[in-house]
Scaffold this motif. Structure first.
Motif, PDB file in Angstrom:
ATOM      1  N   VAL A  57       6.191  -3.393 -37.086  1.00 47.17           N
ATOM      2  CA  VAL A  57       7.628  -3.159 -37.013  1.00 47.17           C
ATOM      3  C   VAL A  57       8.394  -4.409 -37.466  1.00 47.17           C
ATOM      4  O   VAL A  57       8.171  -5.504 -36.949  1.00 47.17           O
ATOM      5  CB  VAL A  57       8.048  -2.776 -35.587  1.00 47.17           C
ATOM      6  CG1 VAL A  57       9.571  -2.747 -35.465  1.00 47.17           C
ATOM      7  CG2 VAL A  57       7.467  -1.421 -35.202  1.00 47.17           C
ATOM      8  N   ALA A  58       9.294  -4.226 -38.438  1.00 45.44           N
ATOM      9  CA  ALA A  58      10.100  -5.329 -38.956  1.00 45.44           C
ATOM     10  C   ALA A  58      11.588  -4.981 -38.983  1.00 45.44           C
ATOM     11  O   ALA A  58      12.407  -5.828 -39.334  1.00 45.44           O
ATOM     12  CB  ALA A  58       9.637  -5.730 -40.352  1.00 45.44           C
ATOM     13  N   ARG A  59      11.937  -3.742 -38.660  1.00 43.42           N
ATOM     14  CA  ARG A  59      13.346  -3.368 -38.476  1.00 43.42           C
ATOM     15  C   ARG A  59      13.427  -2.324 -37.368  1.00 43.42           C
ATOM     16  O   ARG A  59      12.620  -1.396 -37.323  1.00 43.42           O
ATOM     17  CB  ARG A  59      13.963  -2.812 -39.762  1.00 43.42           C
ATOM     18  CG  ARG A  59      15.413  -2.323 -39.567  1.00 43.42           C
ATOM     19  CD  ARG A  59      16.197  -2.231 -40.867  1.00 43.42           C
ATOM     20  NE  ARG A  59      15.723  -1.233 -41.785  1.00 43.42           N
ATOM     21  CZ  ARG A  59      16.205   0.012 -41.864  1.00 43.42           C
ATOM     22  NH1 ARG A  59      17.176   0.396 -41.048  1.00 43.42           N
ATOM     23  NH2 ARG A  59      15.716   0.870 -42.740  1.00 43.42           N
ATOM     24  N   ILE A  60      14.393  -2.525 -36.472  1.00 46.78           N
ATOM     25  CA  ILE A  60      14.599  -1.602 -35.362  1.00 46.78           C
ATOM     26  C   ILE A  60      16.028  -1.085 -35.453  1.00 46.78           C
ATOM     27  O   ILE A  60      16.969  -1.865 -35.589  1.00 46.78           O
ATOM     28  CB  ILE A  60      14.373  -2.299 -34.009  1.00 46.78           C
ATOM     29  CG1 ILE A  60      12.931  -2.824 -33.917  1.00 46.78           C
ATOM     30  CG2 ILE A  60      14.660  -1.339 -32.855  1.00 46.78           C
ATOM     31  CD1 ILE A  60      12.664  -3.673 -32.683  1.00 46.78           C
ATOM     32  N   ALA A  61      16.188   0.230 -35.395  1.00 46.71           N
ATOM     33  CA  ALA A  61      17.514   0.851 -35.488  1.00 46.71           C
ATOM     34  C   ALA A  61      17.787   1.641 -34.215  1.00 46.71           C
ATOM     35  O   ALA A  61      16.973   2.480 -33.809  1.00 46.71           O
ATOM     36  CB  ALA A  61      17.594   1.764 -36.706  1.00 46.71           C
ATOM     37  N   HIS A  62      18.928   1.343 -33.587  1.00 47.58           N
ATOM     38  CA  HIS A  62      19.399   2.082 -32.416  1.00 47.58           C
ATOM     39  C   HIS A  62      20.708   2.750 -32.808  1.00 47.58           C
ATOM     40  O   HIS A  62      21.625   2.084 -33.311  1.00 47.58           O
ATOM     41  CB  HIS A  62      19.623   1.150 -31.228  1.00 47.58           C
ATOM     42  CG  HIS A  62      18.411   0.387 -30.813  1.00 47.58           C
ATOM     43  ND1 HIS A  62      17.332   0.969 -30.191  1.00 47.58           N
ATOM     44  CD2 HIS A  62      18.100  -0.938 -30.938  1.00 47.58           C
ATOM     45  CE1 HIS A  62      16.414   0.061 -29.940  1.00 47.58           C
ATOM     46  NE2 HIS A  62      16.854  -1.113 -30.384  1.00 47.58           N
ATOM     47  N   ARG A  63      20.843   4.039 -32.560  1.00 50.01           N
ATOM     48  CA  ARG A  63      21.991   4.787 -33.091  1.00 50.01           C
ATOM     49  C   ARG A  63      22.527   5.778 -32.066  1.00 50.01           C
ATOM     50  O   ARG A  63      21.766   6.411 -31.338  1.00 50.01           O
ATOM     51  CB  ARG A  63      21.549   5.537 -34.357  1.00 50.01           C
ATOM     52  CG  ARG A  63      22.662   6.295 -35.078  1.00 50.01           C
ATOM     53  CD  ARG A  63      22.205   6.769 -36.456  1.00 50.01           C
ATOM     54  NE  ARG A  63      21.136   7.738 -36.425  1.00 50.01           N
ATOM     55  CZ  ARG A  63      19.851   7.479 -36.741  1.00 50.01           C
ATOM     56  NH1 ARG A  63      19.481   6.275 -37.121  1.00 50.01           N
ATOM     57  NH2 ARG A  63      18.949   8.435 -36.696  1.00 50.01           N
ATOM     58  N   ILE A  64      23.859   5.898 -32.041  1.00 47.26           N
ATOM     59  CA  ILE A  64      24.503   6.968 -31.294  1.00 47.26           C
ATOM     60  C   ILE A  64      25.102   7.936 -32.301  1.00 47.26           C
ATOM     61  O   ILE A  64      25.697   7.528 -33.303  1.00 47.26           O
ATOM     62  CB  ILE A  64      25.596   6.439 -30.333  1.00 47.26           C
ATOM     63  CG1 ILE A  64      26.114   7.586 -29.446  1.00 47.26           C
ATOM     64  CG2 ILE A  64      26.729   5.730 -31.067  1.00 47.26           C
ATOM     65  CD1 ILE A  64      26.993   7.129 -28.311  1.00 47.26           C
TER      66      ILE A  64
END
Length: 309
Positions: A178-185
């Motif tokens: 894992v090299a990018r983490i995306a958290h989204r609403i």
């Protein structure tokens, strides 16, 4: 509590559990005005009523003021993004994405949030998702109120993206980790159930190679409003427009531009907080903006929520 301060800027470590509630309430009850960049922006819109009542009671007891602000939630997601909607006569969708290159951060902290793991391992770590969700819920609740358009469905999404090749970052990343983490609403409305009407996404990345092709290094925020007219905007945060230096030197520490942009709204709010009557001072809001119903009353987000007598 020591010598009395006119205002305290409260920046405790966030565990994603609102463990800071009691200390904030204690400070307010003891007569200290409190400003914080933690996810309490317009807390009356998304926290349980019992907590809001406790805030009112603490402010009433201490004759104090509580205010939450910061780069996001508040300045970018509320004041800037919502102000841009004021250029539109109609809106089909609103999207904002934040990109933070954290590849030079402390390796232990990077590992804690899931970098260097497999996506499955990263997903099992609940703390970073909880922290992000609290901020995102604040943004979503404020947007609903400001736009006058309650969402019929709200979804919180977390994605863990693999590195295409090895990365020589503070925490070395191997290809496939894992090299990018995306958290989204995502906020959906019944007239358009197939795609979100409102979406805000936090992207934490280890290296600029993990940026989408449409995003340049240094573009902290990308905004897209599909409407009449449609709008695309970006906000770049840099140490200087004349330099590529990634950090400010602050004593023995190195500080990113985004850290300064987070604390600046807190400092700018001090005078307003000290002059306000006791109670909860909500975010200052965008002023004029697009709204779902132009006949509706002005949002109470823009008004002071004083303690109840």
């Amino acid at each position: 509590m020591g010598e009395h301060a006119d205002c305290i800027i409260y920046t405790a470590h966030d565990r994603g559990t609102y463990h800071t509630d009691e200390e904030i309430l204690e400070l307010l009850a003891n007569g200290h005005n409190v400003i914080t960049p933690l996810p309490y922006q317009n807390a009356h819109l998304f926290r349980e009523e019992a907590f809001t009542e406790k805030l009112h009671a603490a402010c009433r007891k201490g004759q104090s003021v509580f205010h939450a602000t910061g780069i996001d939630p508040d300045v970018v997601s509320d004041r800037v993004l919502m102000s841009l909607t004021g250029l539109c006569t109609d809106i089909q969708s609103i999207t904002m994405q934040e990109y933070w290159n954290c590849g030079s951060a402390n390796p232990d902290s990077l590992k804690m949030v899931g970098f260097g793991d497999t996506p499955e391992q990263a997903e099992s770590k609940e703390l970073p998702a909880r922290v992000a969700e609290n901020f995102l819920r604040s943004i979503g609740a404020t947007a609903e109120k400001v736009l006058g358009r309650p969402f019929d469905d709200i979804r919180l999404v977390h994605e863990y993206i693999r590195a295409p090749h090895d990365l020589a970052t503070a925490l070395p990343i191997r290809a496939g980790q894992v090299a990018r983490i995306a958290h989204r609403i995502e906020g959906y409305i019944s007239s358009k159930p197939s795609a979100p009407f409102f979406a805000v996404e936090y992207n934490w990345l280890m290296d600029d190679v993990m940026l989408p092709q449409t995003v340049r290094p240094g573009q902290y925020y990308q905004i897209e409003i599909e409407g009449r007219p449609s709008i695309r905007a970006s906000i770049d945060l840099k140490t200087s427009l004349e330099s590529e230096a990634p950090f400010y030197d602050v004593g023995s520490m190195k500080s990113e531009p985004s850290y300064h942009a987070t604390i600046a709204p807190c400092l700018q709010a001090v005078t307003h907080v000290c002059r306000a009557g006791p109670g909860i001072l909500p975010s200052f809001g965008p002023g004029l903006h697009w709204t779902h119903d132009y006949a509706s009353p002005v949002s109470d987000v823009d008004a002071v929520v004083n303690t109840r007598t």
